[in-house]
Design a protein around this motif. Structure first.
Motif, PDB file in Angstrom:
ATOM      1  N   GLN A   1       2.763  -5.537   4.540  1.00 47.87           N
ATOM      2  CA  GLN A   1       3.029  -6.943   4.846  1.00 47.87           C
ATOM      3  C   GLN A   1       4.530  -7.184   5.032  1.00 47.87           C
ATOM      4  OE1 GLN A   1       1.196  -8.914   1.535  1.00 47.87           O
ATOM      5  NE2 GLN A   1      -0.881  -8.599   2.314  1.00 47.87           N
ATOM      6  N   LEU A   2       5.346  -6.572   4.194  1.00 49.68           N
ATOM      7  CA  LEU A   2       6.793  -6.717   4.315  1.00 49.68           C
ATOM      8  C   LEU A   2       7.277  -6.144   5.649  1.00 49.68           C
ATOM      9  CD1 LEU A   2       9.538  -7.486   3.161  1.00 49.68           C
ATOM     10  CD2 LEU A   2       9.573  -5.267   1.998  1.00 49.68           C
ATOM     11  N   LEU A   3       6.778  -4.971   6.024  1.00 48.55           N
ATOM     12  CA  LEU A   3       7.169  -4.370   7.302  1.00 48.55           C
ATOM     13  C   LEU A   3       6.739  -5.252   8.477  1.00 48.55           C
ATOM     14  CD1 LEU A   3       6.411  -0.626   6.592  1.00 48.55           C
ATOM     15  CD2 LEU A   3       8.657  -1.702   6.801  1.00 48.55           C
TER      16      LEU A   3
ATOM     17  N   VAL B   1       3.573  12.063   1.042  1.00 47.19           N
ATOM     18  CA  VAL B   1       3.573  11.622   2.438  1.00 47.19           C
ATOM     19  C   VAL B   1       2.176  11.156   2.846  1.00 47.19           C
ATOM     20  CG1 VAL B   1       3.814  12.452   4.812  1.00 47.19           C
ATOM     21  CG2 VAL B   1       5.554  12.995   3.129  1.00 47.19           C
ATOM     22  N   GLU B   2       1.142  11.788   2.308  1.00 46.99           N
ATOM     23  CA  GLU B   2      -0.232  11.454   2.689  1.00 46.99           C
ATOM     24  C   GLU B   2      -0.775  10.227   1.967  1.00 46.99           C
ATOM     25  OE1 GLU B   2      -2.435  15.034   2.086  1.00 46.99           O
ATOM     26  OE2 GLU B   2      -1.386  16.085   3.691  1.00 46.99           O
ATOM     27  N   GLU B   3      -0.058   9.714   0.957  1.00 46.03           N
ATOM     28  CA  GLU B   3      -0.529   8.531   0.251  1.00 46.03           C
ATOM     29  C   GLU B   3      -0.527   7.328   1.191  1.00 46.03           C
ATOM     30  OE1 GLU B   3       1.540   7.616  -3.347  1.00 46.03           O
ATOM     31  OE2 GLU B   3       1.189   9.602  -4.181  1.00 46.03           O
ATOM     32  N   PRO B   4      -1.530   6.460   1.061  1.00 45.22           N
ATOM     33  CA  PRO B   4      -1.550   5.270   1.915  1.00 45.22           C
ATOM     34  C   PRO B   4      -0.423   4.305   1.549  1.00 45.22           C
ATOM     35  CG  PRO B   4      -3.330   5.188   0.297  1.00 45.22           C
ATOM     36  CD  PRO B   4      -2.673   6.528   0.162  1.00 45.22           C
ATOM     37  N   LEU B   5       0.026   3.557   2.525  1.00 51.71           N
ATOM     38  CA  LEU B   5       1.075   2.570   2.318  1.00 51.71           C
ATOM     39  C   LEU B   5       0.487   1.368   1.581  1.00 51.71           C
ATOM     40  CD1 LEU B   5       4.044   2.008   3.105  1.00 51.71           C
ATOM     41  CD2 LEU B   5       3.166   0.797   5.085  1.00 51.71           C
ATOM     42  N   PRO B   6       1.090   0.948   0.465  1.00 45.94           N
ATOM     43  CA  PRO B   6       0.576  -0.221  -0.254  1.00 45.94           C
ATOM     44  C   PRO B   6       0.576  -1.464   0.652  1.00 45.94           C
ATOM     45  CG  PRO B   6       2.215   0.919  -1.577  1.00 45.94           C
ATOM     46  CD  PRO B   6       2.250   1.535  -0.211  1.00 45.94           C
TER      47      PRO B   6
ATOM     48  N   LEU C   1       9.171  -8.163   8.615  1.00 50.27           N
ATOM     49  CA  LEU C   1      10.461  -7.741   9.136  1.00 50.27           C
ATOM     50  C   LEU C   1      10.388  -7.469  10.639  1.00 50.27           C
ATOM     51  CD1 LEU C   1      11.615  -5.409   6.248  1.00 50.27           C
ATOM     52  CD2 LEU C   1      12.528  -7.656   6.828  1.00 50.27           C
ATOM     53  N   ASP C   2       9.305  -6.858  11.109  1.00 47.83           N
ATOM     54  CA  ASP C   2       9.130  -6.638  12.533  1.00 47.83           C
ATOM     55  C   ASP C   2       9.048  -7.960  13.281  1.00 47.83           C
ATOM     56  OD1 ASP C   2       9.234  -3.894  12.473  1.00 47.83           O
ATOM     57  OD2 ASP C   2       7.057  -3.627  12.443  1.00 47.83           O
ATOM     58  N   GLY C   3       8.372  -8.944  12.704  1.00 45.46           N
ATOM     59  CA  GLY C   3       8.259 -10.256  13.331  1.00 45.46           C
ATOM     60  C   GLY C   3       9.604 -10.961  13.422  1.00 45.46           C
ATOM     61  N   ASP C   4      10.426 -10.826  12.373  1.00 44.16           N
ATOM     62  CA  ASP C   4      11.752 -11.439  12.377  1.00 44.16           C
ATOM     63  C   ASP C   4      12.660 -10.776  13.411  1.00 44.16           C
ATOM     64  OD1 ASP C   4      10.978 -13.127  10.350  1.00 44.16           O
ATOM     65  OD2 ASP C   4      12.006 -12.010   8.751  1.00 44.16           O
ATOM     66  N   ALA C   5      12.521  -9.483  13.586  1.00 38.71           N
ATOM     67  CA  ALA C   5      13.368  -8.758  14.537  1.00 38.71           C
ATOM     68  C   ALA C   5      13.015  -9.108  15.988  1.00 38.71           C
ATOM     69  CB  ALA C   5      13.216  -7.243  14.330  1.00 38.71           C
ATOM     70  N   HIS C   6      11.746  -9.429  16.226  1.00 30.62           N
ATOM     71  CA  HIS C   6      11.306  -9.737  17.584  1.00 30.62           C
ATOM     72  C   HIS C   6      11.181 -11.238  17.833  1.00 30.62           C
ATOM     73  CE1 HIS C   6       9.726  -5.545  17.078  1.00 30.62           C
ATOM     74  NE2 HIS C   6      10.454  -5.458  18.166  1.00 30.62           N
ATOM     75  N   GLY C   7      11.396 -12.033  16.810  1.00 36.50           N
ATOM     76  CA  GLY C   7      11.166 -13.461  16.960  1.00 36.50           C
ATOM     77  C   GLY C   7      12.385 -14.232  17.092  1.00 36.50           C
TER      78      GLY C   7
END
Length: 52
Positions: A41-43, A31-36, A46-52
């Motif tokens: 970038q993928l997240l 859980v403490e490992e940093p997100l690659p 995806l967030d941009g597509d959901a709000h765009g």
């Protein structure tokens, strides 16, 4: 006043088998490992597509 769930977790932890501590440490380390960067970038995409 303490959260009643906290007391249950504490008493459950005292009664847990030894392997449970190792499993908990492994889980916490993952859980403490940093997100690659590629995942971040993928997240973002995806967030941009959901709000765009």
């Amino acid at each position: 006043m303490k959260n009643p769930g906290t007391r249950r977790r504490t008493s459950a932890r005292a009664n847990s088998p030894e392997w449970a501590d190792g499993l908990r440490k492994l889980y916490d380390s993952v859980v403490e490992e940093p997100l690659p960067d590629s995942f971040a970038q993928l997240l973002d995409k995806l967030d941009g597509d959901a709000h765009g």
